[in-house]
Design a protein around this motif. Structure first.
Motif, PDB file in Angstrom:
ATOM      1  N   MET A 135       0.773  -1.199  -0.144  1.00  0.00           N
ATOM      2  CA  MET A 135      -0.005  -0.168   0.001  1.00  0.00           C
ATOM      3  C   MET A 135       0.835   1.151  -0.095  1.00  0.00           C
ATOM      4  O   MET A 135       0.614   2.241  -0.750  1.00  0.00           O
ATOM      5  CB  MET A 135      -0.977   0.043   1.220  1.00  0.00           C
ATOM      6  CG  MET A 135      -2.106  -0.801   1.034  1.00  0.00           C
ATOM      7  SD  MET A 135      -2.980  -1.364   2.722  1.00  0.00           S
ATOM      8  CE  MET A 135      -3.691   0.319   2.897  1.00  0.00           C
ATOM      9  N   ASP A 136       1.983   1.074   0.787  1.00  0.00           N
ATOM     10  CA  ASP A 136       2.977   2.276   0.606  1.00  0.00           C
ATOM     11  C   ASP A 136       3.426   2.602  -0.846  1.00  0.00           C
ATOM     12  O   ASP A 136       3.328   3.819  -1.070  1.00  0.00           O
ATOM     13  CB  ASP A 136       4.098   1.981   1.758  1.00  0.00           C
ATOM     14  CG  ASP A 136       3.820   2.443   3.150  1.00  0.00           C
ATOM     15  OD1 ASP A 136       2.897   3.160   3.408  1.00  0.00           O
ATOM     16  OD2 ASP A 136       4.493   1.788   4.219  1.00  0.00           O
ATOM     17  N   VAL A 137       3.841   1.516  -1.274  1.00  0.00           N
ATOM     18  CA  VAL A 137       4.219   1.704  -2.631  1.00  0.00           C
ATOM     19  C   VAL A 137       3.321   2.324  -3.656  1.00  0.00           C
ATOM     20  O   VAL A 137       3.641   3.021  -4.503  1.00  0.00           O
ATOM     21  CB  VAL A 137       5.150   0.400  -3.067  1.00  0.00           C
ATOM     22  CG1 VAL A 137       5.454   0.645  -4.657  1.00  0.00           C
ATOM     23  CG2 VAL A 137       6.120  -0.018  -2.116  1.00  0.00           C
ATOM     24  N   ALA A 138       2.129   1.778  -3.311  1.00  0.00           N
ATOM     25  CA  ALA A 138       1.041   2.148  -4.280  1.00  0.00           C
ATOM     26  C   ALA A 138       0.942   3.896  -4.032  1.00  0.00           C
ATOM     27  O   ALA A 138       0.505   4.534  -5.200  1.00  0.00           O
ATOM     28  CB  ALA A 138      -0.330   1.492  -3.926  1.00  0.00           C
ATOM     29  N   VAL A 139       0.946   4.117  -2.735  1.00  0.00           N
ATOM     30  CA  VAL A 139       0.756   5.517  -2.702  1.00  0.00           C
ATOM     31  C   VAL A 139       1.933   6.277  -3.286  1.00  0.00           C
ATOM     32  O   VAL A 139       1.638   7.396  -4.014  1.00  0.00           O
ATOM     33  CB  VAL A 139       0.568   5.871  -1.161  1.00  0.00           C
ATOM     34  CG1 VAL A 139       0.617   7.459  -0.945  1.00  0.00           C
ATOM     35  CG2 VAL A 139      -0.918   5.307  -0.396  1.00  0.00           C
ATOM     36  N   LEU A 140       3.062   5.933  -3.019  1.00  0.00           N
ATOM     37  CA  LEU A 140       4.422   6.529  -3.625  1.00  0.00           C
ATOM     38  C   LEU A 140       4.232   6.530  -5.100  1.00  0.00           C
ATOM     39  O   LEU A 140       4.428   7.526  -5.547  1.00  0.00           O
ATOM     40  CB  LEU A 140       5.770   5.624  -3.190  1.00  0.00           C
ATOM     41  CG  LEU A 140       6.809   6.308  -3.847  1.00  0.00           C
ATOM     42  CD1 LEU A 140       7.374   7.702  -2.992  1.00  0.00           C
ATOM     43  CD2 LEU A 140       8.052   5.273  -3.472  1.00  0.00           C
ATOM     44  N   ASN A 162       1.459   6.492  -6.823  1.00  0.00           N
ATOM     45  CA  ASN A 162       0.488   7.380  -7.325  1.00  0.00           C
ATOM     46  C   ASN A 162       0.874   8.911  -7.154  1.00  0.00           C
ATOM     47  O   ASN A 162       0.421   9.836  -8.055  1.00  0.00           O
ATOM     48  CB  ASN A 162      -0.627   7.368  -6.411  1.00  0.00           C
ATOM     49  CG  ASN A 162      -1.964   6.984  -7.582  1.00  0.00           C
ATOM     50  OD1 ASN A 162      -1.741   6.650  -8.477  1.00  0.00           O
ATOM     51  ND2 ASN A 162      -2.921   7.528  -7.083  1.00  0.00           N
ATOM     52  N   GLU A 163       1.948   9.131  -6.271  1.00  0.00           N
ATOM     53  CA  GLU A 163       2.340  10.394  -6.172  1.00  0.00           C
ATOM     54  C   GLU A 163       3.445  10.696  -7.252  1.00  0.00           C
ATOM     55  O   GLU A 163       3.467  11.928  -7.868  1.00  0.00           O
ATOM     56  CB  GLU A 163       3.126  10.516  -4.799  1.00  0.00           C
ATOM     57  CG  GLU A 163       2.346  10.743  -3.501  1.00  0.00           C
ATOM     58  CD  GLU A 163       3.006  10.627  -2.254  1.00  0.00           C
ATOM     59  OE1 GLU A 163       2.591  10.796  -1.040  1.00  0.00           O
ATOM     60  OE2 GLU A 163       4.316  10.336  -2.204  1.00  0.00           O
ATOM     61  N   GLU A 209      13.081  -2.160  -1.040  1.00  0.00           N
ATOM     62  CA  GLU A 209      12.966  -0.709  -1.092  1.00  0.00           C
ATOM     63  C   GLU A 209      12.432  -0.259  -2.316  1.00  0.00           C
ATOM     64  O   GLU A 209      13.086  -0.735  -3.153  1.00  0.00           O
ATOM     65  CB  GLU A 209      13.994   0.196  -0.445  1.00  0.00           C
ATOM     66  CG  GLU A 209      14.378  -0.061   1.114  1.00  0.00           C
ATOM     67  CD  GLU A 209      13.233   0.367   1.822  1.00  0.00           C
ATOM     68  OE1 GLU A 209      12.643   1.427   1.554  1.00  0.00           O
ATOM     69  OE2 GLU A 209      13.377   0.051   2.858  1.00  0.00           O
ATOM     70  N   PRO A 210      11.324   0.644  -2.560  1.00  0.00           N
ATOM     71  CA  PRO A 210      10.998   1.021  -3.902  1.00  0.00           C
ATOM     72  C   PRO A 210      12.042   2.222  -4.401  1.00  0.00           C
ATOM     73  O   PRO A 210      12.708   3.020  -3.551  1.00  0.00           O
ATOM     74  CB  PRO A 210       9.621   1.562  -3.624  1.00  0.00           C
ATOM     75  CG  PRO A 210       9.363   2.030  -2.079  1.00  0.00           C
ATOM     76  CD  PRO A 210      10.421   0.906  -1.444  1.00  0.00           C
ATOM     77  N   TYR A 265      -4.879  -0.508  -5.302  1.00  0.00           N
ATOM     78  CA  TYR A 265      -4.619  -0.122  -3.714  1.00  0.00           C
ATOM     79  C   TYR A 265      -5.932  -0.574  -3.128  1.00  0.00           C
ATOM     80  O   TYR A 265      -5.939  -1.037  -2.056  1.00  0.00           O
ATOM     81  CB  TYR A 265      -4.355   1.513  -3.877  1.00  0.00           C
ATOM     82  CG  TYR A 265      -4.336   2.095  -2.382  1.00  0.00           C
ATOM     83  CD1 TYR A 265      -2.868   2.150  -1.874  1.00  0.00           C
ATOM     84  CD2 TYR A 265      -5.436   2.795  -1.645  1.00  0.00           C
ATOM     85  CE1 TYR A 265      -3.168   2.637  -0.542  1.00  0.00           C
ATOM     86  CE2 TYR A 265      -5.339   2.835  -0.606  1.00  0.00           C
ATOM     87  CZ  TYR A 265      -4.235   3.153   0.231  1.00  0.00           C
ATOM     88  OH  TYR A 265      -4.001   3.717   1.503  1.00  0.00           O
TER      89      TYR A 265
END
Lengths: 121, 139
Positions: free
Chosen positions: A14-19, A21-22, A63-64, A97
């Motif tokens: 989920m963190d990576v999906a938000v990143l 999208n940013e 890590e992304p 997400y």
């Protein structure tokens, strides 16, 4: 895989999906900036191979990173953002997400059942 | 994870909404001044304005994803000799007119408007994601 590990992995996804999208939002914001090169998040393939070779413990450590893919044609002003690509990728990402959120809710529900004392009758 | 606040993506989109709005305003202003020969205090008519977009960098020189827009003056004029024109230079009889192409301004207006919509949708998408996460533990 225990429930807490599944939740940790879901939280990471989920963190990576938000990143991601940013990054799409930043690309869209700069779709008219001369010289701007589109950015992307590199994560999926590293995550998959870590999961395959080292299991969940290894996958948690991935890590992304933000890269410049240079896959779209560069326009005359040196910009290579394709607004259509960004919008589609961002829509896909949001659907993904939402799927992660549903899975996380399922995990949390199971945990809730496990910690709730059984009622009589 | 790379650092940055919860609303970094929204900030990027918000900066672009501002930039595109400025671009629309400037295009509308240019369009309004096409053919405006009235001479200002500097002896020249209205100068066409242009908007320049630039990525905002952080202290280390990395892109923050935000965009800044600046207005640049582009003083180019077409001129013709018309001594009876009220805005003509009394000495030479030359009338200056800003070099504004209405078609160019209108297409700029359309592109900016579409970019504005795209960024506004991006804000909706990000806010939707944050909102779903907030309701994760709802029954």
């Amino acid at each position: 895989m225990p429930a807490d590990q599944r939740l940790t992995l879901l939280a990471r996804l989920m963190d990576v999906a938000v990143l991601s999208n940013e990054v799409h939002a930043a690309n869209l914001a700069n779709s008219n900036t001369p010289g701007y090169r589109a950015k992307a998040v590199a994560f999926d393939s590293a995550f998959q191979s870590a999961l395959d070779s080292g299991g969940p413990e290894a996958a948690e450590q991935v890590e992304p990173s933000i890269i410049e893919p240079h896959t779209t044609p560069v326009q005359a002003d040196g910009n290579d953002v394709s607004s259509d690509n960004e919008i589609i990728a961002s829509a896909k990402n949001q659907a993904l997400y939402d799927a992660y959120v549903q899975m996380a809710r399922g995990e949390l529900r199971l945990l809730g059942v496990a910690v709730t004392p059984a009622t009589e009758g | 994870m790379p650092d940055g606040g919860l609303f970094r993506g929204v900030d990027a989109s918000a900066s672009a909404l501002n930039a595109e709005e400025l671009r629309m305003n400037v295009a509308a202003e240019n369009l309004a001044h096409a053919g405006d020969t009235h001479r200002l205090a500097n002896g020249l008519p209205y100068a066409r304005q242009r908007v320049h977009f630039q990525t905002v960098l952080d202290d280390q020189g990395n892109s923050t994803g935000q965009v800044a827009a600046h207005i640049i003056s582009s003083p180019r004029y077409t001129q013709r000799i018309d001594p009876t024109h009220p805005d003509a230079d009394p000495a030479t009889g030359i009338v200056k007119e800003p070099d504004i192409d209405p078609v160019l301004e209108l297409t700029d207006l359309m592109v900016a408007s579409k970019a504005f919509d795209a960024n506004s949708n991006a804000v909706h998408g990000l806010m939707h994601m944050h909102e779903t996460a907030l309701h994760l533990s709802d029954p």
